[in-house]
Design a protein around this motif. Structure first.
Motif, short mmCIF file in Angstrom:
data_model
loop_
_atom_site.label_atom_id
_atom_site.label_comp_id
_atom_site.label_asym_id
_atom_site.label_seq_id
_atom_site.Cartn_x
_atom_site.Cartn_y
_atom_site.Cartn_z
N PHE A 163 31.03 28.45 -17.08
CA PHE A 163 32.43 28.33 -17.46
C PHE A 163 32.94 29.51 -18.28
CE2 PHE A 163 31.39 23.96 -16.38
CZ PHE A 163 32.50 23.61 -15.62
N LEU A 164 32.05 30.43 -18.64
CA LEU A 164 32.48 31.64 -19.36
C LEU A 164 33.17 32.58 -18.39
CD1 LEU A 164 29.35 32.31 -21.60
CD2 LEU A 164 31.55 31.36 -22.30
N PRO A 165 34.05 33.45 -18.89
CA PRO A 165 34.74 34.39 -18.00
C PRO A 165 33.74 35.28 -17.25
CG PRO A 165 35.69 34.45 -20.21
CD PRO A 165 34.46 33.60 -20.28
N ALA A 166 34.00 35.47 -15.96
CA ALA A 166 33.13 36.32 -15.14
C ALA A 166 33.47 37.79 -15.31
CB ALA A 166 33.25 35.93 -13.67
N SER A 167 34.67 38.10 -15.80
CA SER A 167 35.05 39.50 -15.98
C SER A 167 35.55 39.72 -17.41
CB SER A 167 36.12 39.91 -14.97
OG SER A 167 37.28 39.14 -15.16
N VAL A 168 35.49 40.97 -17.82
CA VAL A 168 35.90 41.35 -19.17
C VAL A 168 36.78 42.58 -19.08
CG1 VAL A 168 35.07 42.23 -21.39
CG2 VAL A 168 33.82 40.42 -20.24
N GLN A 169 37.81 42.62 -19.91
CA GLN A 169 38.64 43.82 -20.03
C GLN A 169 38.75 44.18 -21.49
OE1 GLN A 169 42.59 43.71 -18.34
NE2 GLN A 169 42.99 45.79 -18.96
N VAL A 170 38.55 45.47 -21.77
CA VAL A 170 38.70 46.02 -23.11
C VAL A 170 39.85 47.01 -23.03
CG1 VAL A 170 37.60 47.38 -24.93
CG2 VAL A 170 36.24 45.79 -23.56
N GLU A 171 40.73 47.00 -24.02
CA GLU A 171 41.88 47.90 -23.98
C GLU A 171 42.28 48.28 -25.40
OE1 GLU A 171 45.15 47.11 -21.10
OE2 GLU A 171 46.36 46.95 -22.94
N MET A 189 31.05 39.57 -26.38
CA MET A 189 31.00 40.52 -27.49
C MET A 189 31.46 41.93 -27.12
SD MET A 189 27.36 39.17 -28.93
CE MET A 189 26.67 38.86 -27.32
N ILE A 190 31.68 42.18 -25.84
CA ILE A 190 31.98 43.54 -25.38
C ILE A 190 33.28 44.06 -25.97
CG2 ILE A 190 32.73 44.82 -23.33
CD1 ILE A 190 30.37 43.74 -21.87
N ASP A 191 34.32 43.24 -26.06
CA ASP A 191 35.59 43.73 -26.59
C ASP A 191 35.39 44.30 -28.00
OD1 ASP A 191 38.63 43.91 -26.24
OD2 ASP A 191 38.41 42.94 -28.19
N ASP A 192 34.63 43.60 -28.81
CA ASP A 192 34.39 44.07 -30.18
C ASP A 192 33.56 45.35 -30.17
OD1 ASP A 192 34.60 43.83 -33.02
OD2 ASP A 192 32.54 43.11 -33.05
N ILE A 228 48.72 56.62 -25.04
CA ILE A 228 47.60 56.56 -24.10
C ILE A 228 46.86 55.25 -24.32
CG2 ILE A 228 46.11 57.93 -25.62
CD1 ILE A 228 44.73 58.92 -22.96
N THR A 229 46.55 54.59 -23.22
CA THR A 229 45.79 53.34 -23.26
C THR A 229 44.49 53.56 -22.51
OG1 THR A 229 47.82 52.04 -23.31
CG2 THR A 229 45.80 50.90 -22.63
N TRP A 230 43.38 53.31 -23.20
CA TRP A 230 42.04 53.44 -22.63
C TRP A 230 41.56 52.02 -22.37
CZ3 TRP A 230 37.55 56.19 -25.70
CH2 TRP A 230 36.44 56.38 -24.86
N SER A 231 41.26 51.72 -21.13
CA SER A 231 40.80 50.37 -20.79
C SER A 231 39.54 50.43 -19.94
CB SER A 231 41.90 49.61 -20.05
OG SER A 231 42.18 50.22 -18.81
N MET A 232 38.83 49.33 -19.94
CA MET A 232 37.63 49.19 -19.11
C MET A 232 37.59 47.76 -18.59
SD MET A 232 33.58 49.26 -20.06
CE MET A 232 33.66 47.62 -20.76
N GLU A 233 37.22 47.62 -17.34
CA GLU A 233 37.05 46.31 -16.73
C GLU A 233 35.69 46.24 -16.07
OE1 GLU A 233 40.29 44.98 -14.20
OE2 GLU A 233 41.57 46.50 -15.14
N THR A 234 35.04 45.10 -16.22
CA THR A 234 33.77 44.88 -15.54
C THR A 234 33.69 43.43 -15.10
OG1 THR A 234 31.37 45.25 -15.65
CG2 THR A 234 32.41 44.35 -17.62
#
Length: 185
Positions: free
Chosen positions: A24-32, A155-158, A135-141
């Motif tokens: 039930f945890l999110p399968a994808s993560v976005q950091v921005e 924990m990736i966003d942090d 400028i916005t730096w983002s990452m998605e996985t």
């Protein structure tokens, strides 16, 4: 014997609970993260689209002075690559490849961290007048059904966000000092 059996049943129950929660945890993560830079978008774009300049502002460069880097020629444009190898686990090894460009607006790279997975990062620039750029730096996985990855994703966003903030602050200093040294006109 009864104690061992209870321990095994308890461990199996705990593992089952962790698996169900993981599903039930999110399968994808976005950091921005974003920052405003007092320089035109074309100046910011020139720095972030040239992989030779990445270590000038990278938040990871100073973590391991012994890391080795390989940069393709040409070092900019779709298909350009930047690879690194480090014994330091906080730097690791991997590569990035430019997969999309929109002049003065977007640089998108594919990231490959080997066994740790893949991601896509983007640098999006928005002109805020003639002499300022956001400028916005983002990452998605996407972790898919990797349950351990999904827990790590919490924990990736942090973790990555702090590095992105540091890198954007370095980029801001680099670009603004260059723009001040060579003002338009």
């Amino acid at each position: 014997m009864k104690l061992a059996r209870r321990v095994l049943v308890g461990m199996a129950g705990l593992i089952a609970i962790l698996v169900v929660i993981g599903l039930f945890l999110p399968a994808s993560v976005q950091v921005e993260r974003s920052v405003s830079i007092d320089a035109p978008a074309e100046v910011v774009y020139a720095v972030v689209s040239d992989l030779r300049r990445f270590n000038d502002w990278s938040p990871w460069y100073e973590l391991d002075p012994e890391a080795s880097y390989t940069i393709s020629e040409p070092a900019s444009g779709v298909g350009a690559t930047f690879a690194w190898e480090s014994e330091d686990p906080s730097v690791g090894s991997g590569s990035q490849q430019i997969i999309a460009l929109q002049e003065n607006r977007l640089v998108r790279v594919s990231l490959d961290f080997g066994a740790q997975g893949v991601a896509v990062a983007s640098y999006e620039m928005q002109a805020l007048g003639e002499q300022s750029t956001r400028i916005t730096w983002s990452m998605e996985t996407d972790f898919g059904y990797d349950l351990v990855g999904r827990y790590v994703g919490l924990m990736i966003d942090d973790w990555v966000g702090r590095d992105y903030e540091k890198g954007l602050a370095r980029l801001k200093t680099l670009v603004e000092s260059a723009a001040a040294a060579d003002p338009p006109g």
